[in-house]
Design a protein around this motif. Sequence first.
Motif, mmCIF file in Angstrom:
data_model
loop_
_atom_site.group_PDB
_atom_site.id
_atom_site.type_symbol
_atom_site.label_atom_id
_atom_site.label_comp_id
_atom_site.label_asym_id
_atom_site.label_seq_id
_atom_site.Cartn_x
_atom_site.Cartn_y
_atom_site.Cartn_z
ATOM 1 N N GLY A 1 2.545 -6.853 -7.084
ATOM 2 C CA GLY A 1 3.620 -5.974 -6.654
ATOM 3 C C GLY A 1 4.879 -6.669 -6.188
ATOM 4 N N GLU B 1 4.437 5.463 -5.576
ATOM 5 C CA GLU B 1 4.442 5.472 -7.047
ATOM 6 C C GLU B 1 3.582 6.615 -7.576
ATOM 7 O OE1 GLU B 1 5.054 1.233 -9.028
ATOM 8 O OE2 GLU B 1 3.295 1.251 -7.720
ATOM 9 N N ARG B 2 2.389 6.785 -7.007
ATOM 10 C CA ARG B 2 1.506 7.859 -7.461
ATOM 11 C C ARG B 2 2.112 9.235 -7.197
ATOM 12 N NH1 ARG B 2 -2.556 4.312 -5.444
ATOM 13 N NH2 ARG B 2 -2.402 5.291 -3.390
ATOM 14 N N SER C 1 0.831 -1.203 0.000
ATOM 15 C CA SER C 1 0.000 0.000 0.000
ATOM 16 C C SER C 1 0.866 1.253 0.000
ATOM 17 C CB SER C 1 -0.919 -0.003 1.228
ATOM 18 O OG SER C 1 -1.649 1.211 1.316
ATOM 19 N N ALA D 1 2.331 1.733 -3.457
ATOM 20 C CA ALA D 1 1.368 2.307 -4.405
ATOM 21 C C ALA D 1 1.241 3.819 -4.214
ATOM 22 C CB ALA D 1 0.010 1.629 -4.236
ATOM 23 N N ASP D 2 1.218 4.258 -2.953
ATOM 24 C CA ASP D 2 1.144 5.706 -2.673
ATOM 25 C C ASP D 2 2.390 6.416 -3.197
ATOM 26 O OD1 ASP D 2 -1.278 5.351 -1.424
ATOM 27 O OD2 ASP D 2 -0.454 5.423 0.618
#
Length: 354
Positions: free
Chosen positions: A171, A135-136, A129, A132-133
């Motif tokens: 991932g 990467e954004r 998680s 993912a944050d």
Amino acid sequence: MTSVSTPADRRDLRTLPKAHLHLHFTGAMRHETLLELATRDGIRLPEQLVSDWPPTLSAADEKGWFRFQRLYDVARSVLRTEADIRRLVMEVAEDDVRDGGRWLEIQVDPSGYAAKFGGITAFTDLVLSAVADAERETGLGIAVIIASNRTRHPLDARTLARLASQYVDRGVVGFGLSNDERRGRTEEFDHAFKIAERAGLRLMPHGGELRGPEHIRTVLHRLHATRLGHGVRAAEDPALLDEIVRAGVALEVCPTSNVSLGVYSDLTSVPLPQLLEAGATVALGADDPLLFGSRLAAQYATMRAAHELSDETLADLARMSITASTAPESTKKGLLAEVDDWLEKPSESTEPQS
């Protein structure tokens, strides 16, 4: 063949697009973050992690490695909340982007954090998680390698291999084996690697740093490594190095940690030119910046200075890091084009320091 660098031939290595394939989770923490989190919770850090940072290290014997591992364990102890994990991942991504990183594969052993974060599955979910944050927020592509610990029982490695297998296409891209390669019996971890191999994971065990060519052969033949964590000491055995080249096994070479741990006496002794001359695929990595005081771009800078590498050779190293990564083919194609663009620009030498 490597070529020689001249002052007019030196572009800024922080703008060279590259992939980072050898980075450990806690070891990637910023030093200032370590100090801040320790102060927050009243954790007393060894002077080697405070005023004497970066620490003077050696892994020449078991006691030396024990001291190194103790510092790593102390550093991990400051990670106590979900926010701490998210902060670490975000800062790692920011640091890599600053250094020209376009793709990162970060290695983590969930069992080292399970007690504080609800078990190995809950911790893996948290890391993914946080990834993912990051990467954004940063635009950096990030994948995770689940690493087992060779100082623990091989059954623990099987548990982690099954865990990693549950996250294929979510991932997690690889399975590794880390810690002091002089400990344990490598062949006893083969079952765990078979589990990971059946799941389609890339196999990325450590080998060929603290032990030499014979251990590299064991890692290759028993664990079926598709990439070698370190592997630098393959340079000592031309026949082995030729086998590695023919098999297409990439080497994750970490120059600063090699010298810090006493594998080589100085940076000029790191046999990067020999590896390249033999045709090996080499991806430079920072290993544990928190303990070695040197991040991604500095690995390229130290090798440029130690071996007088030209920008063409440094660009080749960046290309190899990209092609050896698990990034999607479309991503690789775009990044390789960025490397070409870097070479076409005029030089603007500014050496990264850490």
